[in-house]
Design an enzyme around this catalytic site. Structure first.
Site, mmCIF file in Angstrom:
data_model
loop_
_atom_site.group_PDB
_atom_site.id
_atom_site.type_symbol
_atom_site.label_atom_id
_atom_site.label_comp_id
_atom_site.label_asym_id
_atom_site.label_seq_id
_atom_site.Cartn_x
_atom_site.Cartn_y
_atom_site.Cartn_z
ATOM 1 N N HIS A 95 0.841 -1.189 0.000
ATOM 2 C CA HIS A 95 0.000 0.000 0.000
ATOM 3 C C HIS A 95 0.877 1.240 0.000
ATOM 4 O O HIS A 95 1.850 1.329 0.754
ATOM 5 C CB HIS A 95 -0.928 0.033 1.221
ATOM 6 C CG HIS A 95 -1.817 1.239 1.252
ATOM 7 N ND1 HIS A 95 -2.833 1.428 0.343
ATOM 8 C CD2 HIS A 95 -1.816 2.352 2.043
ATOM 9 C CE1 HIS A 95 -3.432 2.582 0.588
ATOM 10 N NE2 HIS A 95 -2.827 3.158 1.609
ATOM 11 N N SER A 96 0.537 2.204 -0.856
ATOM 12 C CA SER A 96 1.245 3.480 -0.943
ATOM 13 C C SER A 96 2.729 3.233 -1.243
ATOM 14 O O SER A 96 3.050 2.592 -2.236
ATOM 15 C CB SER A 96 1.029 4.268 0.355
ATOM 16 O OG SER A 96 1.430 5.617 0.210
ATOM 17 N N MET A 97 3.637 3.724 -0.411
ATOM 18 C CA MET A 97 5.055 3.468 -0.642
ATOM 19 C C MET A 97 5.317 1.975 -0.792
ATOM 20 O O MET A 97 6.183 1.556 -1.575
ATOM 21 C CB MET A 97 5.890 4.013 0.511
ATOM 22 C CG MET A 97 7.387 3.784 0.347
ATOM 23 S SD MET A 97 8.358 4.055 1.839
ATOM 24 C CE MET A 97 8.128 2.483 2.691
ATOM 25 N N SER A 122 -1.690 -1.024 -4.134
ATOM 26 C CA SER A 122 -2.805 -0.297 -3.522
ATOM 27 C C SER A 122 -2.422 1.149 -3.216
ATOM 28 O O SER A 122 -1.347 1.421 -2.666
ATOM 29 C CB SER A 122 -3.213 -1.002 -2.219
ATOM 30 O OG SER A 122 -4.105 -0.222 -1.456
#
Length: 251
Positions: A95-97, A122
């Site tokens: 998720h994200s990074m 994500s």
């Protein structure tokens, strides 16, 4: 590949071991996040999927270790820790990074002959979609304001000075890693990519998420949810059901 060394790596957390599972899912946290974020995912998918959560240096029980503020360096350090766990098919969720890191990890795994069965990306724009961002250069108040705005961390904890002293260095390091990342054009992945994004995410537009499809020859799909950067806090059941479906079909 030899049997995986359960419990021997500082990088790996296995909350609900599922030795009979056909597939392993390796979960990579967001900026400032820790392995424990994925405890509910592990609980929900076990025993169908053997879930591993990655613990980056500089947080929780690794808080005395130096953070790694560079995505390629983080991937270089992580991949040798993951290889012993590739004795069965593996998938990646970030998720994200964590999604960008998952991409770099997948590149390195493929170079070593291990092709993940899926990469779930994500809340993150595709690696080739660059934005000029400098949140990591803000003062502490500015960094805290950003984290609160994204609602990815309990804002009550952010009011606790002791907690702040513990988590801010890791948050800043991760933001630096994410914001200074530059995609180096190269071969597409063979790993199928499944992108998930909130329709009101200030960090990744739907079109930026759709661009993940340009990074694979293995198939691509995109799921859009109602919500912002941490849409999955509310949509976790749907996301987990999607992961389960993909991995069950793979096995």
């Amino acid at each position: 590949m030899t049997a995986h060394p359960t419990g021997t790596s500082l990088w790996i957390r296995q909350f609900h071991p599922a030795p009979a599972a056909a597939t392993r899912l390796i979960c990579l946290p967001h900026a400032g996040g820790s392995a424990s974020y994925y405890f509910p995912v592990s609980k929900a998918l076990s025993p169908t999927v053997d879930v591993l959560a990655v613990q980056y240096p500089g947080r929780q029980d690794r808080r005395n270790e130096k953070c790694i503020d560079n995505i390629p360096e983080l991937a270089d350090a992580l991949v040798p820790e993951l290889l012993p766990y590739t004795d069965k098919p593996v998938a990646l969720f970030g998720h994200s990074m964590g999604a960008t890191l998952a991409f770099e990890v997948a590149l390195r795994l493929e170079q070593k002959g291990v092709v993940p069965v899926a990469l779930f990306a994500s809340g993150r724009r595709a690696p080739s979609c660059h934005r000029d961002e400098s949140v990591h250069l803000r003062d502490d108040d500015g960094l805290i304001a950003e984290v609160k705005a994204l609602a990815g961390t309990d804002t009550q904890l952010l009011g606790d000075d002791e907690i702040l002293r513990m988590v801010l260095p890791a948050i800043r390091s991760d933001y630096k890693a994410a914001e200074t990342y530059r995609y180096a054009p190269g071969p597409q992945l063979a790993t199928p990519i499944h992108a998930h994004v909130g329709d009101d995410d200030p960090k990744a537009s739907v079109e930026e998420a759709r661009a993940w499809g340009e990074h694979t020859t293995g198939g691509f799909d995109l799921q859009v949810y109602s919500g912002g950067h941490f849409y999955l806090n509310d949509e976790a059941p749907r996301v987990i059901a999607s992961i389960r479906k993909v991995l069950t079909e793979q096995s």
